[in-house]
Design a protein around this motif. Structure first.
Motif, PDB file in Angstrom:
ATOM      1  N   GLN A  17       0.934  -1.235   0.369  1.00  0.00           N
ATOM      2  CA  GLN A  17       0.165  -0.138   0.274  1.00  0.00           C
ATOM      3  C   GLN A  17       0.566   1.924   0.179  1.00  0.00           C
ATOM      4  OE1 GLN A  17      -3.824  -0.391   2.763  1.00  0.00           O
ATOM      5  NE2 GLN A  17      -2.258  -2.324   3.207  1.00  0.00           N
ATOM      6  N   TYR A  33       0.345   7.250   3.448  1.00  0.00           N
ATOM      7  CA  TYR A  33       0.740   5.865   3.662  1.00  0.00           C
ATOM      8  C   TYR A  33       0.505   6.140   5.202  1.00  0.00           C
ATOM      9  CZ  TYR A  33       3.230   1.752   4.667  1.00  0.00           C
ATOM     10  OH  TYR A  33       3.265   0.479   4.959  1.00  0.00           O
ATOM     11  N   MET A  46      -0.599   3.198  -4.613  1.00  0.00           N
ATOM     12  CA  MET A  46      -2.274   2.896  -5.036  1.00  0.00           C
ATOM     13  C   MET A  46      -2.775   3.042  -5.925  1.00  0.00           C
ATOM     14  SD  MET A  46      -3.166   2.497  -1.295  1.00  0.00           S
ATOM     15  CE  MET A  46      -4.159   2.239  -1.692  1.00  0.00           C
TER      16      MET A  46
END
Length: 196
Positions: free
Chosen positions: A76, A94, A79
């Motif tokens: 992640q 983040y 994205m």
């Protein structure tokens, strides 16, 4: 043994010792790190569709680039936007995005809380998660104490400590040592799923 800043996109090692059957065993570490830095350099300028990202790497796109991108997406750090573009999250973005656990098995632990028999693993996993995403010890302590209360974990009992604060303070070594969360979260989730 030398250590590297970017993990192998297959086995995730940061040393020159790869895991068994690692796809990139024998790849030079400069090539592995270059794949990540190629991606980060391009995506730090602006979000792009994946095809444009391939072109922006100037014809050097490889399986190593694809694996590094997959790793960044899985973790992640990158994205996909609603417009179908890949966007590199800033450190602050983040941290905000992953602060609330949203991947299994830690998601179950975070949402359902713990049960007797899973407490040690669950508290360990929650502290390790918050350390991994970059929260300070004070923020981590506050979030884990809130989690203990808000999920009903503390009221389910099974603790020797007199308060949630005392319990979390006893686990500070987990935060300071930078232990991983996944194994403990898997063990806690198995017990939680059987109990709730």
């Amino acid at each position: 043994m030398p250590r590297f800043d970017y993990p192998c996109p297959d086995c995730r090692t940061t040393s020159n010792l790869h895991g068994p059957d690692c796809e990139f065993e024998g790849a030079s570490w400069s090539d592995i790190e270059k794949a990540y830095t190629d991606l980060v350099a391009v995506l730090s300028a602006n979000a792009l569709p994946e095809e444009a990202l391939h072109e922006a790497i100037h014809g050097r796109w490889s399986n190593l680039h694809k694996a590094a991108l997959d790793r960044l997406v899985h973790e992640q750090r990158v994205m996909e936007t609603e417009e179908g573009q890949l966007e590199l999250l800033t450190a602050a973005e983040y941290k905000e995005h992953v602060t609330d656990p949203n991947v299994e098995p830690i998601k179950t632990v975070a949402e359902k809380g713990s049960v007797p028999g899973a407490h040690d693993n669950a508290v360990f996993a929650m502290i390790a998660w918050y350390e991994m995403v970059g929260l300070s010890w004070t923020e981590t302590r506050e979030r884990v104490v809130d989690w203990l209360r808000d999920t009903g974990t503390w009221t389910r009992g099974g603790f020797e400590e007199a308060s949630p604060q005392e319990l979390v303070n006893k686990k500070r070594h987990v935060y300071e040592s930078g232990y991983g969360w996944k194994e403990k979260a898997e063990a806690a989730k198995a017990v939680i799923d059987r109990s709730l």
